[in-house]
Design an enzyme around this catalytic site. Structure first.
Site, PDB file in Angstrom:
ATOM      1  N   GLU A  29     -17.975  33.257  -8.541  1.00  0.00           N
ATOM      2  CA  GLU A  29     -18.943  32.371  -7.888  1.00  0.00           C
ATOM      3  C   GLU A  29     -20.080  33.180  -7.267  1.00  0.00           C
ATOM      4  O   GLU A  29     -19.827  34.110  -6.492  1.00  0.00           O
ATOM      5  CB  GLU A  29     -18.220  31.550  -6.813  1.00  0.00           C
ATOM      6  CG  GLU A  29     -17.219  30.567  -7.414  1.00  0.00           C
ATOM      7  CD  GLU A  29     -16.042  30.259  -6.493  1.00  0.00           C
ATOM      8  OE1 GLU A  29     -16.108  30.551  -5.282  1.00  0.00           O
ATOM      9  OE2 GLU A  29     -15.032  29.737  -7.011  1.00  0.00           O
ATOM     10  N   GLU A  60     -11.537  28.387  -8.929  1.00  0.00           N
ATOM     11  CA  GLU A  60     -10.840  29.682  -8.941  1.00  0.00           C
ATOM     12  C   GLU A  60      -9.790  29.758 -10.047  1.00  0.00           C
ATOM     13  O   GLU A  60      -9.614  30.796 -10.685  1.00  0.00           O
ATOM     14  CB  GLU A  60     -10.204  29.955  -7.571  1.00  0.00           C
ATOM     15  CG  GLU A  60     -11.219  30.318  -6.483  1.00  0.00           C
ATOM     16  CD  GLU A  60     -11.966  29.117  -5.913  1.00  0.00           C
ATOM     17  OE1 GLU A  60     -11.566  27.968  -6.200  1.00  0.00           O
ATOM     18  OE2 GLU A  60     -12.951  29.325  -5.177  1.00  0.00           O
ATOM     19  N   GLN A  82     -14.420  34.658  -4.065  1.00  0.00           N
ATOM     20  CA  GLN A  82     -15.427  34.864  -3.009  1.00  0.00           C
ATOM     21  C   GLN A  82     -14.823  35.299  -1.664  1.00  0.00           C
ATOM     22  O   GLN A  82     -15.378  36.132  -0.971  1.00  0.00           O
ATOM     23  CB  GLN A  82     -16.252  33.604  -2.853  1.00  0.00           C
ATOM     24  CG  GLN A  82     -17.576  33.841  -2.201  1.00  0.00           C
ATOM     25  CD  GLN A  82     -18.532  32.699  -2.477  1.00  0.00           C
ATOM     26  OE1 GLN A  82     -18.405  31.635  -1.888  1.00  0.00           O
ATOM     27  NE2 GLN A  82     -19.468  32.913  -3.366  1.00  0.00           N
ATOM     28  N   PHE A  83     -13.709  34.715  -1.317  1.00  0.00           N
ATOM     29  CA  PHE A  83     -12.903  35.157  -0.171  1.00  0.00           C
ATOM     30  C   PHE A  83     -11.447  35.098  -0.608  1.00  0.00           C
ATOM     31  O   PHE A  83     -11.079  34.197  -1.374  1.00  0.00           O
ATOM     32  CB  PHE A  83     -13.101  34.235   1.042  1.00  0.00           C
ATOM     33  CG  PHE A  83     -14.410  34.427   1.747  1.00  0.00           C
ATOM     34  CD1 PHE A  83     -14.527  35.308   2.815  1.00  0.00           C
ATOM     35  CD2 PHE A  83     -15.541  33.732   1.341  1.00  0.00           C
ATOM     36  CE1 PHE A  83     -15.740  35.489   3.462  1.00  0.00           C
ATOM     37  CE2 PHE A  83     -16.762  33.915   1.975  1.00  0.00           C
ATOM     38  CZ  PHE A  83     -16.858  34.795   3.046  1.00  0.00           C
ATOM     39  N   ALA A  84     -10.633  36.016  -0.091  1.00  0.00           N
ATOM     40  CA  ALA A  84      -9.211  35.998  -0.465  1.00  0.00           C
ATOM     41  C   ALA A  84      -8.588  34.640  -0.149  1.00  0.00           C
ATOM     42  O   ALA A  84      -7.670  34.193  -0.836  1.00  0.00           O
ATOM     43  CB  ALA A  84      -8.467  37.101   0.283  1.00  0.00           C
ATOM     44  N   TYR A  86      -9.654  31.859  -0.783  1.00  0.00           N
ATOM     45  CA  TYR A  86      -9.907  30.871  -1.838  1.00  0.00           C
ATOM     46  C   TYR A  86      -9.088  31.126  -3.098  1.00  0.00           C
ATOM     47  O   TYR A  86      -9.277  30.480  -4.111  1.00  0.00           O
ATOM     48  CB  TYR A  86     -11.392  30.880  -2.240  1.00  0.00           C
ATOM     49  CG  TYR A  86     -12.361  30.590  -1.130  1.00  0.00           C
ATOM     50  CD1 TYR A  86     -11.954  29.980   0.057  1.00  0.00           C
ATOM     51  CD2 TYR A  86     -13.697  30.917  -1.270  1.00  0.00           C
ATOM     52  CE1 TYR A  86     -12.857  29.723   1.069  1.00  0.00           C
ATOM     53  CE2 TYR A  86     -14.613  30.651  -0.257  1.00  0.00           C
ATOM     54  CZ  TYR A  86     -14.186  30.064   0.912  1.00  0.00           C
ATOM     55  OH  TYR A  86     -15.081  29.806   1.913  1.00  0.00           O
ATOM     56  N   PRO A  89      -5.988  28.274  -5.197  1.00  0.00           N
ATOM     57  CA  PRO A  89      -6.014  27.444  -6.410  1.00  0.00           C
ATOM     58  C   PRO A  89      -5.764  28.253  -7.692  1.00  0.00           C
ATOM     59  O   PRO A  89      -5.414  27.693  -8.714  1.00  0.00           O
ATOM     60  CB  PRO A  89      -7.430  26.857  -6.413  1.00  0.00           C
ATOM     61  CG  PRO A  89      -7.888  26.958  -5.007  1.00  0.00           C
ATOM     62  CD  PRO A  89      -7.236  28.186  -4.443  1.00  0.00           C
ATOM     63  N   HIS A 129     -11.602  32.156   6.305  1.00  0.00           N
ATOM     64  CA  HIS A 129     -12.379  33.301   5.803  1.00  0.00           C
ATOM     65  C   HIS A 129     -11.824  34.618   6.348  1.00  0.00           C
ATOM     66  O   HIS A 129     -12.552  35.595   6.477  1.00  0.00           O
ATOM     67  CB  HIS A 129     -13.854  33.193   6.195  1.00  0.00           C
ATOM     68  CG  HIS A 129     -14.552  32.000   5.650  1.00  0.00           C
ATOM     69  ND1 HIS A 129     -14.404  30.755   6.193  1.00  0.00           N
ATOM     70  CD2 HIS A 129     -15.389  31.857   4.598  1.00  0.00           C
ATOM     71  CE1 HIS A 129     -15.137  29.879   5.502  1.00  0.00           C
ATOM     72  NE2 HIS A 129     -15.738  30.530   4.526  1.00  0.00           N
TER      73      HIS A 129
END
Lengths: 337, 410
Positions: A29, A60, A82-84, A86, A89, A129
């Site tokens: 992303e 994801e 983008q962030f761990a 996320y 999924p 985040h």
């Protein structure tokens, strides 16, 4: 050699790898045109074209699923979550697919992918985040799990990860992107340009996956840490004046058991530090191995210093984050034990 | 004060349950030959109707009619019939082997043989399928040795997967068959990734994704459509609608509106429904989609309307949730019998030759079975080494697994 931040070192690793090997592709992303929310992929699309570095839909599981398919074809995808926080999924694709494909097909198909993800707290990211999900991956056979603590390691380990024939989870402590962080949030961060590990070769080099590094030799107690906590542990050792040996694991799976065992047998004491929650965290694995291999050398119970067993709070971030004061108290506790 | 009606939840139910009379009168079936065959570069919005109709070639009399007919030679059709018969005989023997305790589990293809057998013939060498557990016809039609399939089913010493996988979860890169996962729909998006990689490398190979009607409810089905449509990946997105997801009828995954094929329309993906029991129609539609993919025109979604005659697996009892005679009432007939009738009508086949072929195929399957069983079955004879448990988790065995292997005595 160049002075690099950790984010620049990560970018350099991808740039060098893409230049050496046409099979390396980078996507996720916002990583294409914009260069990623942390700018880790900035300039890669301009240099290598939009079929080698491109934006992905916000999906994801789709990012991981397509990466697995690309790897089955013969590419080497290096994707960004983008962030761990996320990655959940995509967890099914990571743990049941990427991790198993080599085994279940007896090597007929393989999955040489790298999944990069910013991890950990310290940036007021709140509970979505700031997470450190490494233990969710170290429990999965077939994966490799890396957490670098500085620019030099980040580049060498990421290139090694991209060249690795198996799937690698690459967790980047986002609090370290711009400089080492010792847990003193009220003080300005020293930039990597003033740190010896900010000296990074511009070209290709690798650091072997599965090898820990002793960041501070000592004889009284062994501190096992990784990522941001390496710097917190170093600060705690300095501030308490305790002669602690600080081990930076760098790679959690496979784990450099020999370095840990050798150190604990020498010091007789051990403190394990991580930012993730306590219960069933990776620290439990380290403590268990120390107990199994160093029991007769231990002079005190092994102690863990970790985040609390709660979601990561926003306003009370610095009460959650294991800082040097908490690590210092643990060091004193094991020294008295 | 206004009266407010209380809400109630709608839970779809199949038209008939056990004990009832099977009724497929609601299944709208186009006449064979009635659905047009558009050019492969047609704009998706011009063929939206094809997501609601059913493309058929073989009519009730066994004739091949309409614009989708005429693509296959006598020889190719005879091969197709033989492949379907082989898959059916293979299934019957392996089902029996499971009942005899020679393996733990089996899943048959009864009634669905045309889908995978005909589809395989529309692909070229080097193309890659990402199948479910009900597409063994892809291997049979590509002449993958039956004995290898059986070795895998038996998890014996010759099992190419060294006893690590459930039976029927084959893997063969050389035959364009991706390793099967037990987790549903994960392979659907992987197929899209493989196709994207082929396009990234400016290759000529295409991918095919496979899913059952029930699994279209999984997130990865939708992920795959997002990625396939976004990047115009050279992939054929196959949905095998065999009416039943274990005991759950297809209306639970689909809801009461539209068709599974119609799910492609919102993504701008050309979507077609085809008679899954019509070898000629399946092949023709697959060929159309493959040509689209190969000409860089992007993905196609195909729904195969068929019926799972057998149980979901050897652990399933369909009589508990559907009428026993439902498969006989299925209006699209039996794929083997329909192709046989067509070939007899063409004058290239006969009852005698069919009976003879059945005997030959059975003999071939029995010979393969004997050969496989000489290497052992799940509970008897040779099996893979315990050492194989520890091998191949990683390209290079890490120290912790080596320690565990040594602890186990290997």
């Amino acid at each position: 050699m160049a002075r690099m931040t950790m984010i620049e070192a990560v970018r350099s690793a991808m740039e060098v790898s893409m230049g050496r090997d046409d099979e390396v592709v980078v996507f996720g992303e916002d990583v294409g045109y914009f260069g990623g929310v942390f700018r880790a992929t900035q300039g890669l699309q301009a240099k290598y074209g939009k079929t080698r570095c491109f934006d992905a839909p916000i999906n994801e599981s789709g990012i991981l699923g397509t990466a697995i398919g690309m790897a089955a074809y013969g590419l080497k995808p290096c994707v960004e979550i983008q962030f761990a926080d996320y990655m959940y999924p995509a967890y099914d694709q990571i743990t049941q697919e990427a991790a198993r494909i080599r085994y279940r097909s007896n090597g007929d198909f393989t999955c040489p992918i790298v999944v990069r993800m910013p991890t950990g707290g310290g940036i007021f990211g709140g509970q979505t985040h700031s997470q450190s999900p490494e233990a969710l991956f170290t429990h999965v056979c077939g994966l490799k799990v890396i957490v670098p603590s500085n620019p030099y390691d980040a580049k060498g380990l990421l290139i090694a990860a991209i060249e690795d024939p198996d799937p690698v989870m690459f967790l980047e402590p986002k609090r370290l992107y711009n400089g080492p962080f010792d847990g003193h949030h009220e003080k300005p961060v020293t930039p990597w340009s003033k740190h010896e590990l900010g000296e990074v070769p511009e070209g290709h080099y690798t650091i072997p996956i599965g090898k820990a590094e002793i960041r501070r030799p000592g004889s009284a107690v062994t501190v096992v840490a990784y990522g941001t906590m390496v710097h917190v542990a170093l600060a705690a050792a300095e501030e308490t004046g305790i002669d602690a040996e600080v081990i930076d694991l760098r790679s959690l799976l496979p784990l450099d058991l020999d370095t840990i065992v050798q150190s604990v047998k020498k010091t007789g004491r051990c403190v394990v530090v991580h930012e993730a929650t306590l219960t069933s965290g990776f620290g439990g694995e380290v403590v268990s191995l120390v107990q199994e291999h160093c029991f007769y050398s231990l002079e005190a119970p092994v102690v863990r210093v970790t985040g609390w067993d709660t979601p990561y709070p926003h306003a009370q971030e610095w009460d959650y984050f294991p800082g040097p004061a908490r690590v210092g108290r643990a060091l004193q506790e094991v020294m008295e034990g | 004060m206004n009266e407010v009606a209380h809400l109630s939840l709608h839970v779809p139910e199949p038209a008939v349950r056990p004990g009832g009379q099977p009724d497929f009168s609601n299944v709208k079936i186009a006449k064979a030959g009635a659905v047009p065959r558009p050019a492969v570069d047609v704009a998706p919005e011009e063929i939206r109707d094809l997501a609601y109709s059913i493309i058929r070639v073989l009519n009730r009399d066994g004739e091949a009619v309409g614009p989708w007919a005429g693509l296959l030679s006598d020889e190719e059709l005879l091969t197709g019939l033989r492949n379907m018969m082989k898959l059916r005989a293979f299934d019957a023997r392996m089902l029996m082997a499971q009942r005899q305790g020679k393996t733990s589990f089996y899943m048959q293809h009864l009634g669905e043989e045309a889908v995978s057998c005909a589809f395989r013939k529309a692909l070229a060498k080097g193309d890659m399928n990402f199948p479910t557990y009900r597409q063994a016809g892809l291997l049979i039609a590509d002449d993958y040795p039956m004995v290898e399939m059986m070795n895998q089913i038996y998890s014996n010493e010759a099992d190419p997967l060294r006893g690590r996988q459930l039976p029927i979860m084959y893997s063969s890169k050389a035959h364009g068959f991706f390793t099967i996962s037990g987790n549903l729909a994960t392979q659907y998006v992987q197929a899209v990734g493989w196709a994207m990689a082929s396009a990234i490398r400016n290759d000529t190979k295409i991918a095919a994704a496979w899913i059952g009607d029930g699994s279209t409810a999984e997130s990865d089905f939708h992920s795959a459509l997002v990625f396939a449509s976004t990047y115009k990946a050279p992939v054929i997105l196959n949905i095998v609608n065999n009416q039943w997801a274990i005991s759950t009828f297809q209306g639970i995954a689909r809801g009461g509106s539209g068709t599974f094929a119609a799910r492609g329309l919102g993504f701008g993906i050309p979507a077609l429904r085809v008679d899954g029991n019509d070898y000629l129609a399946v092949h023709a539609v697959a060929k159309w989609a493959a040509e689209r993919a190969r000409r860089n025109l992007g993905p196609t979604l195909i729904e195969y309307v068929t019926y799972r005659v057998g149980a979901h697996s050897t652990s399933d009892d369909p009589s508990a949730y559907r009428p026993k005679t439902e498969s006989e009432a299925w209006p699209l007939g039996d794929p083997v019998l329909r192709l046989k009738k067509h070939l007899v009508l063409r004058g290239v086949w006969s009852e005698e030759r069919h009976a003879q072929a059945e005997a030959e195929i059975l003999d071939e399957v029995i010979q393969a079975q004997k050969q496989a069983e000489s290497h052992g079955t799940l509970h008897a004879g040779g099996k893979p080494s315990v050492r194989d448990i520890f091998e191949g988790v990683y390209a290079e065995m890490p120290a912790h697994i080596r320690r565990q292997r040594q602890k186990a005595g290997y």
